[in-house]
Scaffold this motif. Structure first.
Motif, short mmCIF file in Angstrom:
data_model
loop_
_atom_site.label_atom_id
_atom_site.label_comp_id
_atom_site.label_asym_id
_atom_site.label_seq_id
_atom_site.Cartn_x
_atom_site.Cartn_y
_atom_site.Cartn_z
N GLY A 171 0.82 -1.21 0.00
CA GLY A 171 0.00 0.00 0.00
C GLY A 171 0.85 1.25 0.00
N GLN A 172 1.93 1.24 0.78
CA GLN A 172 2.82 2.39 0.79
C GLN A 172 3.50 2.59 -0.56
N LEU A 173 3.96 1.48 -1.15
CA LEU A 173 4.66 1.56 -2.42
C LEU A 173 3.73 2.06 -3.52
N ARG A 174 2.51 1.58 -3.53
CA ARG A 174 1.56 2.00 -4.57
C ARG A 174 1.23 3.49 -4.42
N SER A 175 1.04 3.95 -3.18
CA SER A 175 0.73 5.37 -2.97
C SER A 175 1.88 6.26 -3.45
N ALA A 176 3.12 5.84 -3.17
CA ALA A 176 4.27 6.62 -3.62
C ALA A 176 4.35 6.62 -5.14
N MET A 177 4.07 5.45 -5.75
CA MET A 177 4.12 5.38 -7.20
C MET A 177 3.08 6.30 -7.83
N GLN A 178 1.88 6.37 -7.27
CA GLN A 178 0.85 7.25 -7.82
C GLN A 178 1.28 8.72 -7.76
N LEU B 114 3.56 13.37 -11.14
CA LEU B 114 4.59 14.38 -11.40
C LEU B 114 5.24 14.18 -12.75
N ALA B 115 4.79 13.15 -13.49
CA ALA B 115 5.28 12.87 -14.85
C ALA B 115 6.76 12.57 -14.87
N LEU B 116 7.26 11.88 -13.81
CA LEU B 116 8.66 11.46 -13.83
C LEU B 116 8.86 10.37 -14.87
N PRO B 117 9.99 10.39 -15.59
CA PRO B 117 10.28 9.30 -16.52
C PRO B 117 10.37 7.97 -15.76
N ARG C 159 13.88 4.82 -9.49
CA ARG C 159 14.97 5.15 -8.56
C ARG C 159 14.41 5.78 -7.28
N GLN C 160 13.39 6.60 -7.43
CA GLN C 160 12.78 7.20 -6.25
C GLN C 160 12.09 6.14 -5.38
N LEU C 161 11.41 5.22 -6.03
CA LEU C 161 10.79 4.13 -5.27
C LEU C 161 11.84 3.27 -4.58
#
Length: 677
Positions: free
Chosen positions: A509-516, A521-524, A530-532
């Motif tokens: 749940g934490q990982l999915r929220s961060a990914m959203q 932010l339209a990161l490549p 890398r941020q995840l």
């Protein structure tokens, strides 16, 4: 000589007769056998041959005493014809009105040899702790010793002249006498024949004796009866039977330890308990769990049982078979028992409820659930035992054991064994319930953290499916998502947190929220992963996760996709052909310090991107390459279906009951409709 038919303990007595002048006038065969002289050599002589060469024979003095008086006894030494000396006991007396003397001679050593066996036999019969007896050829008692009188509880005088079946009518006398007749006919002894029954010594108790029989014969080998020895072995056999029963109980307890609780499924555990008690403890068994008890934290001692109890039958063995088994409620049945029923009493008291023998007394007992017991008796149930299933201070249910006619009643040892087996099984049942509850919690959490409705931008059609594993250890961590991005693009993601259960679901749940958030932010793709990766490394449990992340532009027909240690996605062309995309594998998120390299693809209208987690293609005892080929075959065969139908076909074809949970995401590129934004 000993006449034919004389007893074996009779002695041969030699006879001789002397006239008034002291000459031998009669010399019988026994005398010839005793001293070796035939009658022809001694008749007419004065007995010089009988006198020792060195003189001093007592024979002359004996004859002199006879001449002046009556009968007399004494000892003398005579010489055998072969030269050796023979000590003789002599009895002489004068024949009235003739002047002749009769003399009877007996070998002293033979007398001694006879006395010793008599003393031994007399001591054996008088003092032996073993029952001894002798029977004649008609199998009537000739003699019994003191020990046998005590064993039978009958004095010797009431034995003599009677057969065993007459003296002890409650013993298997016909079998015993048949054995004795065989011994008398064949001469073959019988050892350790078992006699059973009751005697006047123990009129209310069955006893068992070890009996041995041998034929009695006289000195000439003529049978005249049967000898017997009797040993009471009741106590020994009972001890042996008790030891054997203890071994059987221990074996059954050990077997229950290995056969019950092989899975964390409550129904299977209950059935395993019902099956195992049939291996020596019961003829029929049922296992019932109290409805709602395991979900209620209230101890049963505090529960109000005045309204009875409701149970669900989760185990039964045999399922059919005897009339009683067929009459009992089937698996899955919901049953209600009133407060005065044995079930409710076993739960309320937390103690086994035993009906040792289902008889008229039991049926009329005021404390018993009479209608049910009467029905069981009519169906052939002899004894029943209800044992509460206690685990961690709570009653989970009741297991009931039945024994059918003919059978022995449940003993205190049986109750102890049943209690031990039920106690162990109850722990497994409770573990299975806790396991199932955690599985349900993990699945609920997992589903709540997954997107309930996906809204892709125009030009992309999506379908998704999530299927939890059957095992709680395999639930949690798989996810999928679709996020709308600026300029009509869409972010597609599928990931799998390493680990299982509630913790993995929470991390997911934490990982999915961060990914959203990062996707908006339209990161490549490379920067987003890398941020995840950095964020996952900051979590306290140092979790790892795999992921496939793609950014699709349906208007341009392009796609930028990146893997982080995840299985390769598949693409289905508009002509229905399917293939796996060759992309850099990358490393799982959370490893740290890894660059994620995106791959640029062209996805013309009609193309379909297939993202999935490893639970779809990984299976026990199956090669991963074969499973990936199978995935491509299913995609090609069903490419013409609507996406929801294709999603269902893929899941049913590869993961109908997955070992691991599965997340599947299908995205088809469609040209935007005219006039759409």
């Amino acid at each position: 000589m000993c006449p034919s038919g004389s007893q074996p303990d009779e002695l041969p007595v030699a006879g001789m007769q002397l006239d008034a002048l002291g000459r031998i006038v009669r010399w019988d065969a026994a005398a010839e056998a005793l001293l070796g002289y035939p009658a022809s050599e001694v008749l007419g002589s004065r007995g010089e041959l009988l006198v020792r060469a060195e003189g001093g024979s007592g024979a002359a003095s004996l004859l002199e005493r006879v001449a002046v008086g009556g009968a007399t006894t004494g000892r003398c030494t005579a010489r055998h014809r072969d030269g050796h000396l023979v000590e003789l006991a002599v009895w002489t007396y004068r024949v009235p009105d003739s002047g002749d003397v009769l003399a009877f001679l007996v070998d002293v050593s033979a007398v001694l040899r006879t006395r010793v066996p008599h003393a031994v036999l007399d001591g054996l019969f008088r003092h032996s702790p073993i029952g001894l007896s002798a029977f004649d050829s008609e199998l009537r008692y000739l003699h019994v010793n003191t020990a046998l009188e005590t064993i039978n509880g009958v004095p010797e005088v009431r034995h003599l002249g009677r057969r065993l079946s007459e003296v002890l009518p409650e013993v298997n006398g016909a079998e015993v006498e048949s054995v004795m007749e065989r011994v008398l006919d064949t001469g073959e002894p019988v050892v350790d024949f078992r006699a059973t029954g009751r005697t006047p010594a123990t009129p209310y108790e069955d006893r068992m004796w070890s009996c041995s029989y041998f034929r009695l014969e006289d000195a000439w080998g003529h049978p005249f009866g049967v000898g017997a020895s009797v040993v009471d072995i009741t106590a020994r056999l009972r001890a042996e039977q008790a030891a054997a029963a203890s071994r059987r109980r221990l074996d059954l307890l050990n077997e229950a330890s290995t056969r019950v609780g092989t899975t964390l499924d409550m129904r299977q555990t209950a059935q395993e308990l019902a099956d195992v008690v049939l291996r020596g403890l019961a003829d029929i068994a049922t296992v019932d769990l109290i409805a709602g008890v395991v979900d209620d934290a209230t101890a049963e001692s505090d529960r109000d049982l005045t309204g009875g109890i409701v149970v669900q039958r989760l185990g039964k063995a045999p399922a059919r078979g005897s009339p009683a088994a067929r009459a009992l409620a089937p698996l899955g049945a919901i049953l209600h028992y009133p407060a005065d029923a044995p079930y409710a009493q076993a739960v309320a008291r937390r103690e086994p409820f035993v009906v040792a023998e289902v008889d008229e007394h039991t049926i009329t007992a005021p404390s018993c659930h009479t209608s049910a017991v009467r029905q069981l008796r009519e169906l052939g149930v002899y004894s029943l035992l209800m044992v509460p299933l206690l685990a961690r201070g709570r009653v989970l249910g009741v297991t009931t054991l039945f024994r059918e006619f003919p059978a022995r009643r449940f003993s205190s040892d049986d109750v102890t064994l049943a209690r031990d087996i039920a106690s162990r099984a109850a722990v497994h049942l409770d573990n299975a319930h806790l396991y199932a509850r955690e599985h349900e919690t993990a699945v609920t959490l997992q589903r709540s953290l997954l997107p309930q409705q996906l809204t892709p931008p125009p030009g992309i059609e999506v379908a998704h499916c999530y299927r939890p594993a059957s095992d709680v250890n395999e639930v949690g961590g798989d996810w999928y998502d679709v996020v709308a991005m600026p300029e009509g693009r869409a972010a597609l993601a599928v990931g799998d947190v390493m680990g299982h259960g509630i913790a993995a679901a929470a991390t997911m749940g934490q990982l999915r929220s961060a990914m959203q958030a990062l996707a908006r932010l339209a990161l490549p793709p490379g920067q987003l992963l890398r941020q995840l990766d950095t964020g996952l490394a900051d979590l306290p449990d140092a979790a790892l996760a795999t992921c496939t992340y793609a950014v699709c532009d349906p208007a341009a027909g392009s796609c930028s996709i990146t893997r982080a240690g995840h299985l390769p996605p598949a693409v289905v062309r508009d002509d229905g052909t399917a293939e796996l995309l060759e992309l850099p594998a990358g490393a799982p998120l959370g490893v740290g310090g890894i660059d994620f390299v995106p791959t640029e693809l062209t996805l013309p209208p009609g193309s379909m991107l297939v993202l999935y987690t490893d639970g779809l293609v990984e299976a026990r005892c199956a090669d991963i390459d074969q499973r990936l080929t199978q995935l491509l075959d299913v995609l090609s065969a069903n490419a013409g279906l609507p996406l929801d139908g294709l999603s269902q076909a893929v899941m049913d074809g590869l993961a109908p009951a997955p070992d691991d949970d599965v997340a599947l995401l299908l995205a088809r590129i469609c040209p935007p409709k005219p006039g759409s934004e």
